[in-house]
Enzyme design. Structure first.
Site, short mmCIF file in Angstrom:
data_model
loop_
_atom_site.label_atom_id
_atom_site.label_comp_id
_atom_site.label_asym_id
_atom_site.label_seq_id
_atom_site.Cartn_x
_atom_site.Cartn_y
_atom_site.Cartn_z
CB THR A 129 -1.08 0.11 1.19
OG1 THR A 129 -1.25 1.42 1.46
CG2 THR A 129 -0.16 -0.24 2.53
CD GLU A 131 -2.28 5.20 4.63
OE1 GLU A 131 -1.64 5.35 5.92
OE2 GLU A 131 -2.62 6.28 4.26
CE1 TYR A 153 -3.86 -1.63 5.85
CE2 TYR A 153 -2.93 0.44 5.04
CZ TYR A 153 -3.41 -0.77 4.91
OH TYR A 153 -3.95 -1.11 3.68
CE LYS A 157 -1.87 -4.09 4.02
NZ LYS A 157 -2.31 -5.38 2.95
O1 G4F Z 1 -10.79 6.62 2.62
P1 G4F Z 1 -9.55 6.67 3.57
O2 G4F Z 1 -10.29 6.02 4.90
O3 G4F Z 1 -8.26 5.92 2.93
P2 G4F Z 1 -6.74 5.92 3.53
O4 G4F Z 1 -6.55 6.06 4.96
O5 G4F Z 1 -6.03 6.68 2.26
O6 G4F Z 1 -6.34 4.34 3.26
C1 G4F Z 1 -7.02 3.44 2.01
O7 G4F Z 1 -5.94 3.61 0.99
C2 G4F Z 1 -4.74 3.08 1.38
C3 G4F Z 1 -3.76 2.94 0.15
O8 G4F Z 1 -3.13 4.49 0.34
C4 G4F Z 1 -5.22 1.64 1.70
F1 G4F Z 1 -3.99 0.89 1.91
C5 G4F Z 1 -5.91 1.45 3.04
O9 G4F Z 1 -6.32 0.07 2.99
C6 G4F Z 1 -7.26 2.07 2.33
O10 G4F Z 1 -7.99 1.27 1.32
O11 G4F Z 1 -8.73 8.11 3.89
C7 G4F Z 1 -8.67 8.82 3.04
C8 G4F Z 1 -8.48 10.41 3.47
C9 G4F Z 1 -7.44 10.39 5.01
O12 G4F Z 1 -6.67 11.34 4.78
C10 G4F Z 1 -8.53 10.79 5.86
O13 G4F Z 1 -7.95 11.53 6.99
O14 G4F Z 1 -9.41 10.96 3.82
C11 G4F Z 1 -9.42 11.58 5.02
N1 G4F Z 1 -10.86 11.54 5.64
C12 G4F Z 1 -11.30 12.86 5.97
N2 G4F Z 1 -12.45 12.61 6.55
C13 G4F Z 1 -11.70 10.62 6.06
C14 G4F Z 1 -12.68 11.37 6.68
N3 G4F Z 1 -11.41 9.37 5.80
C15 G4F Z 1 -12.45 8.51 6.50
N4 G4F Z 1 -12.32 7.38 6.35
N5 G4F Z 1 -13.47 9.33 6.92
C16 G4F Z 1 -13.81 10.38 6.94
O15 G4F Z 1 -14.69 11.22 7.54
#
Ligand code: G4F
Length: 342
Positions: A129, A131, A153, A157
């Site tokens: 990933t 990440e 995480y 990974k």
């Molecule tokens: O959609 P996210 O939760 O994805 P994140 O953390 O980037 O991780 C995903 O991608 C990775 C690959 O880079 C994978 F390895 C992992 O398994 C997963 O699929 O969050 C994306 C961004 C973050 O910066 C977070 O802080 O969105 C921001 N965010 C803002 N508000 C939020 C929210 N994320 C989530 N989940 N929920 C919110 O309300």
């Protein structure tokens, strides 16, 4: 003839990527053994929606149960093993760091050990990933960019990623690591930000809710691609003559704010932003209605501010390119959720 078919084992088959990959492999005439964790919620809905549930042979699997993994490898001797199972929600990894390390780090090692011991010809794909780049050390990130994970995480990974390389070098196991940047689809879990946005906007649009959408950091930027495009790269890596590491990305980055704006456009919203930090609000210019507000509850203890990957090696070596751009991806997701909401 069933006997002549290649056998692919797919762990995490009930997840977003598992469904797209299983469908892809079935189209390539593989026998697909789908590994799933008994008791996982929402178990087979995605496979059903893909219309492939009946074509997959489902087997019980648990990343933390070494004996189970050994038996599966010993009994089935798969040609290919795709490890897509994981605790994949970054935010949860601060609440469950030990489980995350066990599932995402040690779990991958269990599979590699079982391959080494019982099925050394099995080619292995590890879902690594972006990440792992975390606090990015260069832009864009490539296969040689130094890692700096920012969550349990990402750290877990990274262990699995290095184990892949180590087992390949030490025991001649064909183990590949795909460093996938964020990849989304209408099958994405609702805890991830893109799907959280499209589900909520679809509910607002169809009148199922009147509450604003609450988000955390709107400024974080991600390189978002379409999961359906990315699974092809997983397969291509295992067809190549040598095991290797590849970045899988689009080479473009967008903020969470931009994703909301783009998805909102399909619901007729024209958003402008007022206030800053936790007081920021996204307001529809036409109606004055608050569509989005910030809730610090969704901030992370350590944020990955920007991710942008270079797909150059994937193109040069394996001839792969992403087909779906950001706008098309947003549209696909919001339209699917509006349809479901209706
Ligand atoms: O959609 P996210 O939760 O994805 P994140 O953390 O980037 O991780 C995903 O991608 C990775 C690959 O880079 C994978 F390895 C992992 O398994 C997963 O699929 O969050 C994306 C961004 C973050 O910066 C977070 O802080 O969105 C921001 N965010 C803002 N508000 C939020 C929210 N994320 C989530 N989940 N929920 C919110 O309300």
């Amino acid at each position: 003839m069933t006997n002549n078919k290649k056998i692919a084992m797919v762990s995490g088959v009930t997840g977003q990527d598992g469904g797209y990959l299983a469908k892809f492999l079935l189209q390539k005439n593989y026998r697909v053994l789908g590994l799933y964790r008994r008791g996982a919620t929402d178990t087979f809905s995605k496979l059903r929606e893909h219309g492939i549930l009946e074509q997959i042979e489902l087997l019980d699997f648990d990343l933390l149960e070494f004996s189970n993994i050994c038996r599966l490898l010993k009994n089935h001797q798969p040609d290919e093993f795709y490890n897509l199972a994981a605790q994949s929600f970054v935010a949860a990894s601060w609440e469950e760091p030990i489980y995350t390390a066990q599932a995402d780090g040690i779990g991958a090692l269990y599979i590699l050990e079982a391959i080494r011991e019982f099925s050394p010809k099995t080619k292995f794909y590890q879902a690594s990933t972006s990440e792992m780049f975390g606090k990015v050390q260069e832009i864009p990130q490539t296969e040689t960019t130094p890692f700096y994970p920012r969550s349990p995480y990402g750290v877990s990974k990274l262990m699995a990623h290095w184990m892949c390389i180590n087992y390949s070098e030490s025991f001649n196991i064909f183990a590949c690591s795909g460093i996938l940047f964020n990849h989304e689809s209408p099958m994405r879990g609702k805890e991830f930000v893109t799907r959280k946005i499209t589900c909520h906007l679809a509910d607002l649009f169809t009148g199922k809710t009147t509450e604003p959408l609450e988000l955390g950091n709107l400024n974080a930027k991600r390189d978002w691609g379409f999961a359906g495009d990315y699974v092809e790269m997983m397969w291509k890596m295992l067809q190549h003559s040598e095991p290797d590491t590849y970045v899988v990305a689009t080479g473009k980055t967008h903020s969470i704010r931009e994703f909301v704006e783009e998805a909102g456009r399909h619901c007729g919203y024209d958003l402008h932003w007022e206030g800053s930090d936790e007081n920021e609000k996204g307001i529809d210019k036409k109606t004055g209605k608050v569509i989005v507000k910030v809730n610090p509850k969704f901030y992370r203890p350590a944020e990955v501010e920007i991710l942008i990957g270079s797909p150059e090696k994937a193109k040069r070596v394996l001839g792969w390119e992403p087909k779906t751009d950001f706008k098309t991806l947003c549209q696909m997701m919001i339209l699917a959720d509006i349809e479901r909401a209706k």
